[in-house]
Design a protein around this motif. Sequence first.
Motif: not given
Length: 332
Positions: A250-251, A282, A284-286, A309, A323
């Motif tokens: 996610e990161y 760090r 979040r991917r989005d 990550e 998740n």
Amino acid sequence: MAIIQARSLTKIYRRIKKQDGLKGAFKALFHREVVKKAALDSFDLEIDEGECIGLIGPNGAGKTTLVKLLCGIIQPTSGSCDVLGFTPGMLKNEFRRSFAVVMGQKSQLWWDLPASDTFALNREIYDIPEEVYRANMDYFSDLFQVKDLINVPVRNLSLGERMKMELIAALLHSPRVLFLDEPTIGLDAIAQKQIRQFLRQVNQERGVTILLTSHYMEDIRHLCKRTVVISSGKKIYDGPLDMLLDRFQEYRVIHVTFERETEPQLDAVEWVEKSPYKAVFRIRRDLVTPTLQEMLSLYDVDDIRIEEEDIGNVIERIYHGENGGDSCGQVS
């Protein structure tokens, strides 16, 4: 074609629970409280010939129990398994000659003797023809570059050198299936890399089917395209490793260097490091794209590096059912 099949495989261990002290021991003579624990619970699995499968899960998840069941070392409580057309628990000689097992915490080498003595003993046990034995010895000793170590007493070898000898001993009789339980445990980074290269070559050149359990995710990542995740004796994922990581990774970790002294102010980031000319955070991917666009518009950026990550954090998240669910789902 599947050469390993497990159907509703279940293994339940029973242990006696008693109170402390002499009173508890005396009471247990007449009334024993039996505790049952399912090490493996209705486990299904199919492995095709030539595959290299990574089996991951926390301690106590049932990984070693599965390996022991597939090797015939222990018997299932219920369910069935088939390896190369054999029922493992029957331990037929033809079956025992068709597989090998290496456990990182157990050794088949004689401590005070050179590895060559163990190799010679295995040659007799497995009735390996002379020409096959010599060819395999040359192939594996060259592959691992250990010709000058074969006649050295095992006690004088490093941990990495001993593991190489363990793998050679396991593969001398040309097994079709290799079970590996934590083969790189305790090894340094260089030895781990050598072991991975060796196993990849054995899998690709000799077509040996490999079932690998490991807590070192780099082992899984470099060797296995398919991964099975097991938790509390149940299979919670079976599918491509890339798909598993894509879902739970996610990161991202962003490294930014600046042209001049800068103190960046950004929302929704977790700062890892801050200095006048460098920042690591760090996120979040989005949020990666909009955050980097904001940073480029506000600050004089010299360089940006984006890292995935840490894979260990990802796997820990999978184990704990994060998740938004209790498991990561199962993929056929």
